[in-house]
Design an enzyme around this catalytic site. Sequence first.
Site, PDB file in Angstrom:
ATOM      1  CB  CYS A   9       4.954 -22.371  -2.968  1.00 52.71           C
ATOM      2  SG  CYS A   9       3.334 -22.175  -4.110  1.00 52.71           S
ATOM      3  NE  ARG A  19      -1.213 -14.841  -1.130  1.00 54.33           N
ATOM      4  CZ  ARG A  19      -2.363 -14.756  -0.544  1.00 54.33           C
ATOM      5  NH1 ARG A  19      -2.975 -13.627  -0.145  1.00 54.33           N
ATOM      6  NH2 ARG A  19      -2.643 -15.973   0.070  1.00 54.33           N
ATOM      7  CB  ILE A  52       0.087 -26.653  -5.244  1.00 52.16           C
ATOM      8  CG1 ILE A  52       0.541 -28.074  -5.737  1.00 52.16           C
ATOM      9  CG2 ILE A  52      -1.324 -26.638  -4.551  1.00 52.16           C
ATOM     10  CD1 ILE A  52       1.067 -28.541  -4.510  1.00 52.16           C
ATOM     11  NE  ARG A  53      -5.109 -21.682  -3.430  1.00 49.87           N
ATOM     12  CZ  ARG A  53      -6.096 -20.809  -3.496  1.00 49.87           C
ATOM     13  NH1 ARG A  53      -6.703 -20.858  -4.665  1.00 49.87           N
ATOM     14  NH2 ARG A  53      -6.032 -19.521  -2.875  1.00 49.87           N
ATOM     15  CG  HIS A  75       5.058 -27.200  -3.914  1.00 49.41           C
ATOM     16  ND1 HIS A  75       4.934 -27.189  -2.645  1.00 49.41           N
ATOM     17  CD2 HIS A  75       4.118 -26.406  -4.393  1.00 49.41           C
ATOM     18  CE1 HIS A  75       4.111 -26.440  -2.018  1.00 49.41           C
ATOM     19  NE2 HIS A  75       3.632 -25.771  -3.304  1.00 49.41           N
ATOM     20  CD  GLU A 129       7.813 -29.113  -1.488  1.00 53.49           C
ATOM     21  OE1 GLU A 129       8.354 -28.369  -2.182  1.00 53.49           O
ATOM     22  OE2 GLU A 129       6.623 -28.589  -0.930  1.00 53.49           O
TER      23      GLU A 129
END
Length: 189
Positions: free
Chosen positions: A79, A109, A137-138, A173, A175
């Site tokens: 990200c 972005r 996430i964004r 993400h 993780e």
Amino acid sequence: MATAVLALQGAFAEHEARLAELGENTIELRSADDLARPFNRLVLPGGESTVQGRLLKELGMLGPLRERIEDGMPVLATCAGLILLAQRLAAHDDKGTPRLATMDVTVERNAYGRQLGSFHATAEVAGIGPDVPMTFIRAPRVVDVGKSALALARVDGNVVAVRQGAQLGVAFHPELDPDLRLHRLFLSL
Ligand code: GLN
């Protein structure tokens, strides 16, 4: 040897937890002094790329890390980390914020707008297999993959995972999901 996790800001603790599950030792990079500690891999976590880029520059860590990545040290960038690796940003994003700029991609972005700020998907990742869970996430969007880089995965036609040599960049993400395949691929580089 250990994997260094950039720990200036963002979701670094979750990466450390995933790597620990795989038996990998980690160290945290918080200042230029930490660069003297032994490590042979690097994780660039999600978070806020402008804050991370500015801090890397101010702390004198940007140049040394760029050199090690260019020398072939494996890096997993998620990200905001992918934004730091991108050589080019979409024109409206490029405010000249410091970046590592080692990967031949163009990134936009916050590319999914407000409604879709966060979402979940599953997709195949080349070299890993099908049904990889992906939490966005964004998230940034890879709008162009240059000649030196290779797209590994797409969601709705958008490239969400890219590889260039030992650099692995994902817009999501890994993780935050229990699937360890992406971290395993990283440790195999
Ligand atoms: N929107 C963030 C940025 O532009 C990235 C979001 C993330 O890392 N989850 O830096």
